[in-house]
Design a protein around this motif. Sequence first.
Motif: not given
Length: 151
Positions: A70-75, A107-110, A112-122
């Motif tokens: 997840g961290a690698v994909a986001f970076l 930029g908005l996708g950034q 959105l993906t932050t919120f999606l990654l947080t939701w997926a982590y939780v």
Amino acid sequence: MQRSNAGDVTYDDPWYDALASGWGESAAAPPSARPEPEAAPAAADIYLEVQRSAAFQEVRRRYRRFVVPGAVAFLVWYVAYVVTATAVPGLMARPVVGAVNVGMLAGLGQFLTTFLLTWAYVRHARLRRDRAALELRWDTQELARGRGGAV
């Protein structure tokens, strides 16, 4: 938590930070509050035993299997956004709808993906790690209290 005759507070919680012990407590704990060295294993030995256990290793493995990809994909996604914005500004300035361009959507996708990654982590933590980690914590507390829990 116990109170001694002098009104001092001592903690029986094995999760109490050993570095913080002494803060807010008197330096001389009553002899009845001190555990016998032979009666219970040292806390360091208990935590090392837990760290070596298969249950702990499984919790760590589940954590790493989610977090590292997840961290690698986001970076990679973030660096691609920044590199594209600086290297190909014409692409980012290309209009999509009205005043909205590709750069604004990315930029908005950034966000959105932050919120999606947080939701997926939780969700992953709740479904795959929390119960095992809680059971491991209870077993560790039982070992630290000398009841001999299963680790």
